[in-house]
Scaffold this active site. Structure first.
Site, PDB file in Angstrom:
ATOM      1  N   ASP A 106      -3.545  -8.940   3.787  1.00 30.72           N
ATOM      2  CA  ASP A 106      -3.438  -8.632   5.215  1.00 30.72           C
ATOM      3  C   ASP A 106      -4.170  -7.360   5.597  1.00 30.72           C
ATOM      4  O   ASP A 106      -3.809  -6.718   6.574  1.00 30.72           O
ATOM      5  CB  ASP A 106      -1.959  -8.524   5.620  1.00 30.72           C
ATOM      6  CG  ASP A 106      -1.257  -7.361   4.947  1.00 30.72           C
ATOM      7  OD1 ASP A 106      -1.785  -6.843   3.928  1.00 30.72           O
ATOM      8  OD2 ASP A 106      -0.195  -6.936   5.429  1.00 30.72           O
ATOM      9  N   LYS A 157       6.359   4.061   1.404  1.00 28.30           N
ATOM     10  CA  LYS A 157       7.063   4.345   2.663  1.00 28.30           C
ATOM     11  C   LYS A 157       7.799   5.686   2.613  1.00 28.30           C
ATOM     12  O   LYS A 157       9.035   5.743   2.676  1.00 28.30           O
ATOM     13  CB  LYS A 157       8.043   3.204   3.008  1.00 28.30           C
ATOM     14  CG  LYS A 157       7.476   1.786   2.910  1.00 28.30           C
ATOM     15  CD  LYS A 157       6.647   1.400   4.082  1.00 28.30           C
ATOM     16  CE  LYS A 157       5.869   0.124   4.033  1.00 28.30           C
ATOM     17  NZ  LYS A 157       5.877  -0.861   3.031  1.00 28.30           N
ATOM     18  N   ASP A 217      -4.619  -2.792   8.570  1.00 24.87           N
ATOM     19  CA  ASP A 217      -3.843  -3.954   8.155  1.00 24.87           C
ATOM     20  C   ASP A 217      -3.500  -4.717   9.429  1.00 24.87           C
ATOM     21  O   ASP A 217      -3.649  -4.201  10.535  1.00 24.87           O
ATOM     22  CB  ASP A 217      -2.592  -3.534   7.381  1.00 24.87           C
ATOM     23  CG  ASP A 217      -1.574  -2.863   8.277  1.00 24.87           C
ATOM     24  OD1 ASP A 217      -1.895  -1.795   8.827  1.00 24.87           O
ATOM     25  OD2 ASP A 217      -0.469  -3.398   8.437  1.00 24.87           O
TER      26      ASP A 217
HETATM   27  N1  GDD Z   1       2.968 -13.741  -3.534  1.00 27.31           N
HETATM   28  C1  GDD Z   1       3.665 -12.781  -2.930  1.00 27.31           C
HETATM   29  N2  GDD Z   1       5.004 -12.668  -3.195  1.00 27.31           N
HETATM   30  N3  GDD Z   1       3.037 -11.951  -2.072  1.00 27.31           N
HETATM   31  C2  GDD Z   1       3.765 -10.984  -1.462  1.00 27.31           C
HETATM   32  C3  GDD Z   1       5.152 -10.825  -1.687  1.00 27.31           C
HETATM   33  C4  GDD Z   1       5.786 -11.725  -2.605  1.00 27.31           C
HETATM   34  O1  GDD Z   1       7.005 -11.673  -2.865  1.00 27.31           O
HETATM   35  N4  GDD Z   1       5.586  -9.790  -0.925  1.00 27.31           N
HETATM   36  C5  GDD Z   1       4.507  -9.321  -0.253  1.00 27.31           C
HETATM   37  N5  GDD Z   1       3.406 -10.053  -0.569  1.00 27.31           N
HETATM   38  C6  GDD Z   1       2.025  -9.851  -0.091  1.00 27.31           C
HETATM   39  C7  GDD Z   1       1.903  -9.851   1.427  1.00 27.31           C
HETATM   40  O2  GDD Z   1       1.568 -11.161   1.889  1.00 27.31           O
HETATM   41  C8  GDD Z   1       0.758  -8.865   1.645  1.00 27.31           C
HETATM   42  O3  GDD Z   1      -0.504  -9.493   1.544  1.00 27.31           O
HETATM   43  C9  GDD Z   1       0.883  -7.892   0.477  1.00 27.31           C
HETATM   44  O4  GDD Z   1       1.650  -8.568  -0.524  1.00 27.31           O
HETATM   45  C10 GDD Z   1       1.577  -6.579   0.861  1.00 27.31           C
HETATM   46  O5  GDD Z   1       2.853  -6.874   1.406  1.00 27.31           O
HETATM   47  P1  GDD Z   1       3.291  -6.334   2.836  1.00 27.31           P
HETATM   48  O6  GDD Z   1       4.641  -6.874   3.125  1.00 27.31           O
HETATM   49  O7  GDD Z   1       2.218  -6.544   3.825  1.00 27.31           O
HETATM   50  O8  GDD Z   1       3.497  -4.789   2.508  1.00 27.31           O
HETATM   51  P2  GDD Z   1       3.289  -3.527   3.458  1.00 27.31           P
HETATM   52  O9  GDD Z   1       2.257  -3.784   4.470  1.00 27.31           O
HETATM   53  O10 GDD Z   1       4.622  -3.083   3.938  1.00 27.31           O
HETATM   54  O11 GDD Z   1       2.772  -2.412   2.416  1.00 27.31           O
HETATM   55  C11 GDD Z   1       1.745  -2.698   1.501  1.00 27.31           C
HETATM   56  O12 GDD Z   1       0.461  -2.601   2.098  1.00 27.31           O
HETATM   57  C12 GDD Z   1       0.089  -1.278   2.560  1.00 27.31           C
HETATM   58  C13 GDD Z   1      -1.324  -1.384   3.095  1.00 27.31           C
HETATM   59  O13 GDD Z   1      -1.393  -2.265   4.157  1.00 27.31           O
HETATM   60  C14 GDD Z   1       1.879  -1.716   0.336  1.00 27.31           C
HETATM   61  O14 GDD Z   1       0.980  -2.146  -0.675  1.00 27.31           O
HETATM   62  C15 GDD Z   1       1.559  -0.290   0.777  1.00 27.31           C
HETATM   63  O15 GDD Z   1       1.597   0.582  -0.332  1.00 27.31           O
HETATM   64  C16 GDD Z   1       0.171  -0.257   1.412  1.00 27.31           C
HETATM   65  O16 GDD Z   1      -0.120   1.068   1.889  1.00 27.31           O
HETATM   66 MG    MG Z   2       1.083  -5.343   4.998  1.00 23.16          MG
END
Ligand code: GDD
Ligand code: MG
Length: 353
Positions: A106, A157, A217
């Site tokens: 994403d 976070k 994102d």
């Molecule tokens: N297969 C799978 N299974 N994918 C997952 C799962 C899971 O259980 N949980 C999350 N994802 C995928 C999401 O689809 C996304 O592409 C990615 O892992 C990150 O998950 P998000 O839920 O979008 O996390 P975030 O946006 O709160 O935080 C993450 O992204 C940030 C940057 O945009 C973290 O990696 C942060 O450290 C980072 O800064």
């Molecule tokens: Mg994300």
């Protein structure tokens, strides 16, 4: 090198649009967002790509099958229940034979993979993380590095009083098999809260690689709107679909324009395949109209996204909003900033949102 894209999140902050479509498949500039990541991988000569799916896994396979249409050799891994970012990697690739590239599904950026890999190798890192700078790190994973780029701290976070820098995890990683070996099999496990802190605790080498240029994102409705607008204004590296050009109006196949349709005030307007734009419609800023949508005569649309098959009535005024797939906005409605209409909504004439 093999790549894996994490695509299993529920996308809760992007509801209602993620209720029926996983976040990485939502259209940005009328193409599924994931195609951008595919473009990036192909440009760097990566063909073997695994999608780690958990939420609505069948929608990915239905859209891309074996990958021939997108020029990749695609595999799908599936989690029965979401295993978290670390568990997903482990489930999808076990312990790979060589270096593995992992991308969050994403985020949009123009990562220079060659330079990223070179830095990873020179630093003899077991894991490397692409970094970007943001104003508010509390929404992300905070990554503190020393002068040489070695990572000293990873905090997912952080609260306000834990912020020590403005560099965050941009959602692209390189892993050596030795690092992935630490992920327990078959149980939920997080890269950000589990693996990264553990690697640091054990004194293993993790390196940061600062991206330059555009990064975002698409995790929230506001960001999803903005990433569409940025694609049309040219502020982002996202490739637009093939379209004929009439000034700032970009017409995909079969898009039809009534008389006197105009585009004003910077940006561009993308008109999807088979859409129909009524007489005298005014587009302002950056507007994205999905395939087979209809915009009624005299409507005014400023900086908004109309998803596939939606209808906007005559004389309606829309600004900084997203109209879901197949929705109907009645005639003379006023739809204001921040409105996010889920798929199939219906708004009666003269409504104000
Ligand atoms: N297969 C799978 N299974 N994918 C997952 C799962 C899971 O259980 N949980 C999350 N994802 C995928 C999401 O689809 C996304 O592409 C990615 O892992 C990150 O998950 P998000 O839920 O979008 O996390 P975030 O946006 O709160 O935080 C993450 O992204 C940030 C940057 O945009 C973290 O990696 C942060 O450290 C980072 O800064
Ligand atoms: Mg994300």
């Amino acid at each position: 090198m093999q790549a894996l894209i994490l695509t299993g999140g529920l996308g809760t902050r992007l509801r209602p649009f993620t209720l029926d479509t996983p976040k990485p498949l939502l259209p940005v500039a009328n193409r599924p967002f994931l195609l951008h990541q595919f473009d990036l991988l192909r440009r760097h000569g990566i063909r073997k790509v695994t999608l780690a799916t958990a939420y609505r896994p069948e929608t990915f396979r239905r859209m891309f099958a074996g990958g021939a249409r997108v020029g990749l050799d695609l595999r799908y891994a599936r989690e029965k229940t979401p295993l978290g970012t670390g568990g997903a990697v482990r489930n999808a690739v076990g312990t790979p034979a060589g270096t593995l590239l992992v991308l969050n599904g994403d985020v949009l950026h123009d990562l220079d993979l060659r330079a990223f890999l070179a830095r990873h190798r020179n630093a003899h890192a077991e894991a490397s993380i692409a970094l970007t700078r943001v104003q508010d790190p509390t929404l992300y994973g905070l990554v503190d590095t020393d002068g040489s780029g070695r990572i000293r701290r990873f905090l997912e976070k952080p609260s306000q009083d834990e912020i020590t820098c403005d560099t965050i995890n941009a959602g692209a990683y390189l892993f050596e098999p030795s690092a992935l070996d630490l992920i327990p099999a078959g149980v939920p496990y997080s890269l950000e809260r589990g693996l990264f802190p553990r690697l640091l605790q054990e004194g293993r080498r993790m390196h940061g690689f600062l991206l330059d240029g555009y990064w975002t994102d698409i995790g929230t409705v506001d960001k999803y709107l903005q990433v569409n607008l940025d694609a049309l204004s040219g502020a982002s590296p996202l490739a637009l679909p093939k379209a004929g050009q009439r000034g700032a109006l970009l017409l995909e196949k079969g898009a039809r324009l009534g008389k006197g349709v105009t585009h004003e005030e910077g940006g561009r307007t993308l008109l999807g395949a088979g859409c129909k734009i009524g007489e005298g419609v005014r587009f302002l800023g950056s507007v994205c109209v999905g395939a087979h949508s209809r915009i009624g005569r005299g409507a005014l649309l400023r900086d908004c996204v109309i998803l596939e098959g939606a209808t906007v009535g005559e004389g309606a005024r829309l600004e900084r909003c997203i109209i879901g797939r197949g929705s109907r906005v009645g005639a003379d409605c006023t739809v204001g900033p921040g409105t996010a209409l889920g798929a199939g909504s219906s708004v009666s004439d003269f409504s104000r949102l």
